[in-house]
Design a protein around this motif. Structure first.
Motif, mmCIF file in Angstrom:
data_model
loop_
_atom_site.group_PDB
_atom_site.id
_atom_site.type_symbol
_atom_site.label_atom_id
_atom_site.label_comp_id
_atom_site.label_asym_id
_atom_site.label_seq_id
_atom_site.Cartn_x
_atom_site.Cartn_y
_atom_site.Cartn_z
ATOM 1 N N ASN A 30 26.200 32.015 62.168
ATOM 2 C CA ASN A 30 27.207 32.733 62.499
ATOM 3 C C ASN A 30 27.869 33.405 61.240
ATOM 4 O OD1 ASN A 30 27.532 32.172 65.318
ATOM 5 N ND2 ASN A 30 28.943 30.518 64.710
ATOM 6 N N ILE A 31 27.821 33.110 59.891
ATOM 7 C CA ILE A 31 27.717 33.548 58.844
ATOM 8 C C ILE A 31 26.625 34.628 58.648
ATOM 9 C CG2 ILE A 31 28.106 33.453 56.373
ATOM 10 C CD1 ILE A 31 29.592 30.865 56.696
ATOM 11 N N GLU A 32 25.464 34.367 58.752
ATOM 12 C CA GLU A 32 24.522 35.200 58.595
ATOM 13 C C GLU A 32 24.712 36.439 59.377
ATOM 14 O OE1 GLU A 32 19.579 35.301 58.238
ATOM 15 O OE2 GLU A 32 20.562 33.640 58.758
ATOM 16 N N LYS A 33 25.089 36.216 60.854
ATOM 17 C CA LYS A 33 25.284 37.268 61.630
ATOM 18 C C LYS A 33 26.339 38.258 61.175
ATOM 19 C CE LYS A 33 25.314 39.602 65.752
ATOM 20 N NZ LYS A 33 25.802 40.752 65.570
ATOM 21 N N ALA A 34 27.472 37.675 60.876
ATOM 22 C CA ALA A 34 28.540 38.477 60.308
ATOM 23 C C ALA A 34 28.230 39.216 59.152
ATOM 24 C CB ALA A 34 29.756 37.394 60.252
ATOM 25 N N MET A 35 27.549 38.581 58.208
ATOM 26 C CA MET A 35 27.235 39.278 56.911
ATOM 27 C C MET A 35 26.280 40.291 57.117
ATOM 28 S SD MET A 35 28.572 37.885 53.973
ATOM 29 C CE MET A 35 27.563 38.105 52.659
ATOM 30 N N SER A 36 25.194 40.212 58.451
ATOM 31 C CA SER A 36 24.554 41.367 58.671
ATOM 32 C C SER A 36 25.189 42.486 59.168
ATOM 33 C CB SER A 36 23.547 40.858 59.635
ATOM 34 O OG SER A 36 22.620 41.870 60.079
ATOM 35 N N ASP A 37 26.265 42.077 60.175
ATOM 36 C CA ASP A 37 27.126 43.231 60.765
ATOM 37 C C ASP A 37 27.816 44.113 59.388
ATOM 38 O OD1 ASP A 37 26.212 42.447 63.088
ATOM 39 O OD2 ASP A 37 28.159 41.429 63.754
ATOM 40 N N TYR A 38 28.424 43.231 58.560
ATOM 41 C CA TYR A 38 28.940 43.978 57.504
ATOM 42 C C TYR A 38 27.868 44.668 56.602
ATOM 43 C CZ TYR A 38 32.150 44.384 53.423
ATOM 44 O OH TYR A 38 32.823 44.883 52.413
ATOM 45 N N SER A 39 26.862 44.107 56.496
ATOM 46 C CA SER A 39 25.907 44.922 55.582
ATOM 47 C C SER A 39 25.733 46.365 56.246
ATOM 48 C CB SER A 39 24.563 44.137 55.377
ATOM 49 O OG SER A 39 23.525 44.817 54.934
ATOM 50 N N MET A 40 25.515 46.270 57.530
ATOM 51 C CA MET A 40 25.400 47.936 58.332
ATOM 52 C C MET A 40 26.476 48.556 58.019
ATOM 53 S SD MET A 40 23.202 46.556 61.649
ATOM 54 C CE MET A 40 24.355 45.526 62.286
ATOM 55 N N LEU A 41 27.607 48.011 58.116
ATOM 56 C CA LEU A 41 29.189 48.732 57.741
ATOM 57 C C LEU A 41 29.050 49.268 56.378
ATOM 58 C CD1 LEU A 41 31.696 49.689 58.864
ATOM 59 C CD2 LEU A 41 32.826 47.617 58.227
ATOM 60 N N GLY A 64 19.777 45.586 52.835
ATOM 61 C CA GLY A 64 18.803 44.446 53.479
ATOM 62 C C GLY A 64 19.751 43.444 54.318
ATOM 63 N N ARG A 65 19.026 42.497 54.777
ATOM 64 C CA ARG A 65 19.750 41.303 55.659
ATOM 65 C C ARG A 65 20.269 40.333 54.569
ATOM 66 N NH1 ARG A 65 19.898 41.231 60.695
ATOM 67 N NH2 ARG A 65 19.663 39.072 60.636
ATOM 68 N N PRO A 66 21.184 39.751 54.940
ATOM 69 C CA PRO A 66 21.758 38.586 53.954
ATOM 70 C C PRO A 66 20.678 37.626 53.762
ATOM 71 C CG PRO A 66 22.951 38.488 56.275
ATOM 72 C CD PRO A 66 21.918 39.738 56.137
ATOM 73 N N LYS A 67 20.743 37.011 52.534
ATOM 74 C CA LYS A 67 19.709 35.971 52.129
ATOM 75 C C LYS A 67 20.588 34.839 51.863
ATOM 76 C CE LYS A 67 16.384 39.281 50.615
ATOM 77 N NZ LYS A 67 16.044 40.179 49.464
ATOM 78 N N ARG A 68 20.328 33.571 52.029
ATOM 79 C CA ARG A 68 20.899 32.421 51.556
ATOM 80 C C ARG A 68 20.319 32.160 50.318
ATOM 81 N NH1 ARG A 68 21.719 26.966 54.193
ATOM 82 N NH2 ARG A 68 23.399 26.175 52.856
ATOM 83 N N GLU A 69 21.175 31.861 49.408
ATOM 84 C CA GLU A 69 20.754 31.522 47.930
ATOM 85 C C GLU A 69 21.767 30.389 47.524
ATOM 86 O OE1 GLU A 69 20.595 34.954 45.223
ATOM 87 O OE2 GLU A 69 19.000 35.862 46.494
ATOM 88 N N PHE A 73 25.602 33.324 50.493
ATOM 89 C CA PHE A 73 24.802 34.551 51.174
ATOM 90 C C PHE A 73 25.080 35.712 50.284
ATOM 91 C CE2 PHE A 73 25.510 31.631 54.724
ATOM 92 C CZ PHE A 73 24.208 31.831 55.638
ATOM 93 N N VAL A 74 23.824 36.371 50.135
ATOM 94 C CA VAL A 74 23.905 37.458 49.356
ATOM 95 C C VAL A 74 23.202 38.680 50.295
ATOM 96 C CG1 VAL A 74 22.696 38.531 47.352
ATOM 97 C CG2 VAL A 74 23.440 36.141 47.238
ATOM 98 N N ILE A 75 23.807 40.008 50.018
ATOM 99 C CA ILE A 75 23.326 41.193 50.536
ATOM 100 C C ILE A 75 23.032 42.002 49.349
ATOM 101 C CG2 ILE A 75 24.232 43.277 51.955
ATOM 102 C CD1 ILE A 75 26.264 41.538 53.265
ATOM 103 N N GLU A 76 21.745 42.554 49.452
ATOM 104 C CA GLU A 76 21.667 43.638 48.505
ATOM 105 C C GLU A 76 21.223 44.908 49.125
ATOM 106 O OE1 GLU A 76 17.868 41.780 46.629
ATOM 107 O OE2 GLU A 76 19.022 40.519 45.464
ATOM 108 N N GLY A 77 21.703 45.755 48.282
ATOM 109 C CA GLY A 77 21.412 47.304 48.733
ATOM 110 C C GLY A 77 21.833 48.176 47.861
ATOM 111 N N GLY A 78 21.745 49.502 48.269
ATOM 112 C CA GLY A 78 22.016 50.730 47.318
ATOM 113 C C GLY A 78 20.802 51.606 47.605
#
Length: 160
Positions: A30-41, A64-69, A73-78
């Protein structure tokens, strides 16, 4: 002499422990899904707030999609363009300036660091396009982040 006594018994503790153990997988999903939605926002907001000249920088923004480290959970982008960081950080140049593009001069194209195409972009969540586009997208969506994380936790606790 008799003492008044009260006794509270919680039966089924071992079953509750088993439920909690099984929740970890659901919570991470559920956190990964939420982070993915937030990443798109965040991607949407960053693209909306970046200045526009030719549109190359705007088109290059990608998250990108969130990755568990470890326990995070980390979202990378730019953007992968060399000048993206400069465009993000450089202070506005005050005054009115001409633009030169492919041998053509556009008189008074820039006003206080923003070009005509940037001025033509609509605001996003009350923010005008321009510098610090990524930082401002994140600040503008802080409440959204909190909301998606609460929703992920609630889904987990409800067994969804």
């Amino acid at each position: 002499m008799a003492k008044d006594m009260f006794s509270l018994v919680w039966s089924g503790l071992s079953e509750f422990e088993d439920d909690l153990k099984g929740m970890e997988k659901e919570l991470f999903k559920n956190i990964e899904k939420a982070m993915s939605d937030y990443s798109m926002l965040i991607e949407e907001g960053t693209r909306a707030l970046v200045h526009r000249d030719h549109g190359d920088l705007e088109a290059s923004i990608n998250f990108g999609r969130p990755k568990r480290e470890g326990d995070s959970f980390v979202i990378e982008g730019g953007s992968n363009l060399k000048y993206a960081l400069r465009r993000h950080e450089e202070p506005y140049r005050p005054g009115t300036h001409d633009k030169y593009d492919a041998g053509v001069k556009f008189v008074k194209y820039y006003l206080n660091g923003r070009g005509r195409r940037t001025f033509g972009k609509p605001s996003w969540r009350g923010e005008k396009p321009g510098r610090k586009f990524l930082e401002r997208a994140i600040v503008a969506t802080e409440k959204d982040f909190d909301a998606v994380m609460v929703e992920a936790l609630e889904k987990t606790l409800e067994g969804k």
